[in-house]
Design a protein around this motif. Structure first.
Motif, PDB file in Angstrom:
ATOM      1  N   PRO A 162     -14.028  28.229  55.046  1.00 37.25           N
ATOM      2  CA  PRO A 162     -13.552  29.472  55.650  1.00 37.25           C
ATOM      3  C   PRO A 162     -13.056  30.519  54.654  1.00 37.25           C
ATOM      4  O   PRO A 162     -12.334  31.441  55.067  1.00 37.25           O
ATOM      5  N   ALA A 163     -13.381  30.373  53.378  1.00 33.18           N
ATOM      6  CA  ALA A 163     -13.025  31.421  52.422  1.00 33.18           C
ATOM      7  C   ALA A 163     -13.652  32.746  52.870  1.00 33.18           C
ATOM      8  O   ALA A 163     -14.715  32.759  53.492  1.00 33.18           O
ATOM      9  N   ARG A 164     -13.000  33.843  52.559  1.00 37.69           N
ATOM     10  CA  ARG A 164     -13.496  35.160  52.951  1.00 37.69           C
ATOM     11  C   ARG A 164     -13.021  36.192  51.956  1.00 37.69           C
ATOM     12  O   ARG A 164     -12.130  35.917  51.133  1.00 37.69           O
ATOM     13  N   PHE A 165     -13.594  37.376  52.014  1.00 35.89           N
ATOM     14  CA  PHE A 165     -13.199  38.409  51.058  1.00 35.89           C
ATOM     15  C   PHE A 165     -13.383  39.791  51.670  1.00 35.89           C
ATOM     16  O   PHE A 165     -14.134  39.984  52.626  1.00 35.89           O
ATOM     17  N   ASN A 166     -12.697  40.766  51.075  1.00 33.93           N
ATOM     18  CA  ASN A 166     -12.936  42.184  51.307  1.00 33.93           C
ATOM     19  C   ASN A 166     -13.282  42.817  49.973  1.00 33.93           C
ATOM     20  O   ASN A 166     -12.738  42.423  48.935  1.00 33.93           O
TER      21      ASN A 166
END
Length: 221
Positions: A162-166
């Motif tokens: 579930p890693a995520r980024f902007n």
């Protein structure tokens, strides 16, 4: 049609206190408000205190059009100055159009954000890192939030949910002592940051939600 209202964000607020605070205390006493004031700790930002990991929330009377109604995450602060990214100004441009050579982005819905007025041709990342994920080439900002500038991190994060980024175009920068001066003039409110604000809240609501959610404030005049 059922209307969904976003809940206000209630965050811990750091207080910037000046020598005129005694006069304010006397005035509040006359209004019978001293008991409320005494529940709020007097916190000053010393010259050697790092603001890394704090949110800078623009005062509602901010005059600089580049930062009006803006919320910025400080990703670096020290004797050499400060750097921060605006977290509440999406461009509406899909990252898949900015980086057509990154195949993982074609199936993602990531949008490019305006990070700040400095070096706006450079893309920077804020990553929400799970505890068990190894993340090379990124630096911790606060809690699970990491900062990176390596384009390859985008593919890596997308392949490791579930890693995520902007992603942000440009950043805001301050020379040594400049940000501290703006804080003393009351340009910014300091608020604790967390991944929920940066990654989960609707970007267009963040500034107003923080204002509506906080219970007390003291601006330096």
């Amino acid at each position: 049609m059922t209307q969904i209202h976003a809940q206000p964000i209630v965050r811990k607020t750091r207080w910037i206190v000046n020598p005129g605070f005694g006069y304010l205390r006397s005035s509040l006493l006359a209004l019978g408000m001293l008991s409320v004031l005494l529940t709020i700790p007097d916190i000053c930002v010393s010259e050697d205190a790092s603001l890394t990991g704090q949110l800078l929330v623009a005062h509602e009377r901010m005059q600089d059009p580049r930062f009006m109604h803006s919320v910025l995450l400080v990703v670096k602060h020290g004797p050499g100055g400060a750097q921060a990214l605006m977290i509440n100004h999406p461009t509406g441009v899909s990252l898949s159009k900015v980086f057509p050579g990154v195949p993982e982005l074609k199936m993602a819905d990531n949008t490019l954000f305006v990070g700040g007025p400095v070096n706006d041709g450079r893309i920077m990342l804020l990553i929400d890192k799970p505890a068990d994920l190894e993340l090379e080439g990124a630096r911790k900002v606060v809690d699970t939030i990491y900062f990176g500038i390596n384009r390859r991190l985008m593919s890596y994060v997308l392949n490791n949910p579930p890693a995520r980024f902007n992603a942000y175009s440009g950043y805001a920068g301050w020379a040594p002592g400049q940000l501290e001066g703006e804080l003393k003039r009351g340009n910014w409110l300091l608020v604790d940051a967390d991944a929920t604000i940066v990654f989960d809240r609707p970007a267009g609501h963040i500034w107003r939600e923080i204002y509506q959610g906080k219970r007390y404030q003291q601006w330096v005049m």
